[in-house]
Design a protein around this motif. Structure first.
Motif, short mmCIF file in Angstrom:
data_model
loop_
_atom_site.label_atom_id
_atom_site.label_comp_id
_atom_site.label_asym_id
_atom_site.label_seq_id
_atom_site.Cartn_x
_atom_site.Cartn_y
_atom_site.Cartn_z
N THR A 96 0.82 -0.97 -0.20
CA THR A 96 -0.38 -0.16 -0.41
C THR A 96 1.08 1.30 0.16
O THR A 96 2.33 1.54 0.32
N LYS A 98 0.55 3.55 1.80
CA LYS A 98 0.19 3.97 3.41
C LYS A 98 1.32 3.09 3.64
O LYS A 98 2.91 3.46 4.48
N ASN A 142 -4.10 3.47 2.10
CA ASN A 142 -4.29 2.77 2.56
C ASN A 142 -4.51 1.34 0.88
O ASN A 142 -5.23 0.33 1.27
#
Length: 168
Positions: A96, A98, A142
């Motif tokens: 991801t 993130k 995410n």
């Protein structure tokens, strides 16, 4: 839904909202995919979790854009034949956005070109969705997956909404 025996479950990659993501491999072609497996067994097929999960698979199967994660198939059972549905999608090797942003060593490897590839890809993907009347509703680091060329793949369509863009 095809026979899941053609795939080999290899390694756990990361967790998403409704369940873990595994790297899997087609035993014949050796091609890598990702399998998102619903975390809980489904006891009642009318649960909102199952509805959201299957809706994501149906929506992904209709979308075709370089910045949208490609859908391959849906199964109502997991690899152990338990009532844990799964979605098979394209493999994204870097995880991801993130996870990249949270690892200083990974983030520092992003030069301006890679950052622009990611930003432009997300913008083009969102433009494609909006032009098709789809509101993502949950775009965040995410829900953006990154492949080996640092191209973003928008995922996690469980909360998305489809609107009629032709109405006045």
């Amino acid at each position: 839904m095809r026979d899941l025996c053609k795939y080999k479950k290899e390694t756990y990659i990361f967790d998403k909202e409704f369940g873990p993501i595994y790297r899997i491999r087609d035993k014949q072609t050796n091609q890598k995919f990702q399998a998102e497996i619903l975390r809980h067994k489904i006891k009642n097929s009318k649960t909102s979790e199952l509805f959201s999960f299957s809706r994501e698979g149906k929506l992904l199967s209709k979308l075709n854009h370089p910045s949208i994660q490609k859908f391959f198939e849906y199964s109502s059972v997991d690899f152990e034949q338990k009532a844990k549905p799964l979605i098979i999608t394209e493999y994204t090797s870097r995880g991801t956005l993130k996870s990249i942003l949270n690892r200083p060593s990974s983030f520092l490897k992003l030069d301006d070109t890679k950052k622009l590839i990611i930003l432009y890809g997300i913008a083009k993907g969102m433009s494609f969705l909006h032009s098709n009347g789809i509101i993502h509703c949950c775009l965040n680091p995410n829900s953006v997956l990154i492949n080996d060329k640092y191209q973003p793949k928008i995922s996690n369509f469980m909360m998305s909404r489809h609107i009629n863009i032709n109405s006045n």
